[in-house]
Design an enzyme around this catalytic site. Structure first.
Site, PDB file in Angstrom:
ATOM      1  N   GLY A 114      58.740  34.008  44.117  1.00  0.00           N
ATOM      2  CA  GLY A 114      58.705  33.850  45.566  1.00  0.00           C
ATOM      3  C   GLY A 114      59.943  33.256  46.209  1.00  0.00           C
TER       4      GLY A 114
ATOM      5  N   LYS B 133      72.090  45.370  41.158  1.00  0.00           N
ATOM      6  CA  LYS B 133      72.615  44.806  39.908  1.00  0.00           C
ATOM      7  C   LYS B 133      73.691  45.747  39.369  1.00  0.00           C
ATOM      8  CE  LYS B 133      69.156  41.972  40.444  1.00  0.00           C
ATOM      9  NZ  LYS B 133      69.319  40.617  40.942  1.00  0.00           N
TER      10      LYS B 133
END
Length: 361
Positions: A225, A309
């Protein structure tokens, strides 16, 4: 002064070099790069006189992905005399006569070796600033049109580049690095990536309008989160999509709904337009780009911040492919949009991208 010094993350010198070479060429400016791997900066030397200053004015800093800061510099000053380091620096600035300057920043590249000089840089700044003021410099407001900030980049003891940057076209932060404090209640350190992204991409004056308690967001790959926290903190209700557990503190806010689903298969609730889509999933960058493209083209969200990424090799080329794909797909569908990407301080082998859709042709 006909060189640009660009600060970057150590290990990303080649990407920074490739990018500045491409962007400069688009403006008809040509030169060559001097770089040392893992040094945290590169030097781009222009062939034509005056071109470095032109790049500093005309090449929008926000368009650069890998550069943390961009300054115009001259030849490196080497072996500054210990008894008087200031005079050679002042002499270089006298050729520039920076009457429209606002402040001085004495910096280093962001490497462990260079950062050992930071204590010296802090102590050196005060007497240097005083000497520059005696010349009648550092008198302008940083908001004054055409004003410049003076920058000294120490790369090793006694060796520095002397330069400047236009205040309206550079990073406002020392060394190009925002200093963010990790919030104790955040579920993970990844929260700083989204906080820095918001600071980078959303003008401060607009933030309260762009994030309100009437808005809805989706966080793909949300567990535990860290990114959801940043949206909830700004009042946004978040559908947190992840098979993993979310932090109890986020459930307690009443501002999230946990959706234990695959981020690639999740769709927003029907008749619900999502204001914000965020995504920090570990996946191939083109696969993430296609996922984000689907959300935008289907009209499922209006604005998004996501991470790509990067592979071990050809990182700059991969970034170009992903951004070109997104731009082409959105243009094909007739969208008006703004796209920005940045290799943030809190990013590692990744970049962060922001896309805002403004409408359709």
């Amino acid at each position: 002064m006909n060189k640009l010094a660009l600060y970057c993350r150590a290990g990303f010198e080649k990407e920074t070099a490739g990018e500045i070479t491409d962007k400069a060429a688009q403006l008809g400016v040509f030169g060559f790069v001097n770089l040392k791997e893992n040094s945290g900066y590169i030097i781009f030397e222009c062939y034509q006189a005056g071109d470095a200053d032109r790049l500093a004015r005309e090449l929008k800093f926000e368009q650069l992905i890998f550069a943390r800061q961009m300054i115009v510099v001259g030849d490196m000053l080497q072996d500054l005399p210990v008894e008087d380091r200031i005079s050679p620096i002042v002499a270089q600035y006298q050729a520039l006569n920076p009457r429209h300057s606002s402040d001085i920043f004495v910096e280093t590249p962001d490497t462990n070796e260079a950062k050992e000089l930071l204590t010296f840089c802090r102590k050196f700044t005060v007497p240097l600033r005083n000497s520059l003021k005696k010349q009648g410099w550092l008198t302008k407001s940083e908001r004054a049109k055409g004003s410049i900030g003076l920058h000294i980049l120490f790369v090793r003891p006694g060796c520095c580049y002397v330069g400047y940057a236009y205040n309206d076209n550079k990073s406002p932060f020392f060394m190009g690095i925002p200093r963010l404090k990790f919030p104790a209640e955040a579920p993970s350190r990844s929260t700083l990536k989204l906080e820095e992204a918001i600071l980078t991409f959303i003008p401060e004056a607009e933030e309260k309008k762009r994030f309100t308690d009437e808005m809805t967001g989706v966080d793909l790959g949300a567990c535990p989160g860290g990114w959801t926290y940043q949206l909830v903190k700004r009042g946004v209700f978040v559908y947190a999509v992840d098979h993993g557990k979310m932090a109890a503190s986020l459930h307690e806010t009443g501002r999230i709904e946990h959706c234990p689903e695959d981020g690639f298969k999740f769709q927003p609730p029907k008749r619900k337009t999502i204001d914000w889509l965020v995504c920090d999933m570990v996946e191939q960058p083109m696969r993430i780009s296609k996922l984000i493209g689907k959300w935008l083209i289907n009209g499922w969200c209006r604005e998004t911040i996501f991470n790509l990424k990067l592979p071990m090799k050809k990182r700059y080329q991969e970034v170009q492919l992903c951004l070109a794909y997104l731009e082409e797909e959105l243009e094909k569908q007739g969208f008006w949009f703004k796209i920005q990407a940045k290799h943030l301080y809190h990013d590692r082998e990744e970049i962060t991208v922001h896309i805002a859709v403004m409408g359709k042709r």
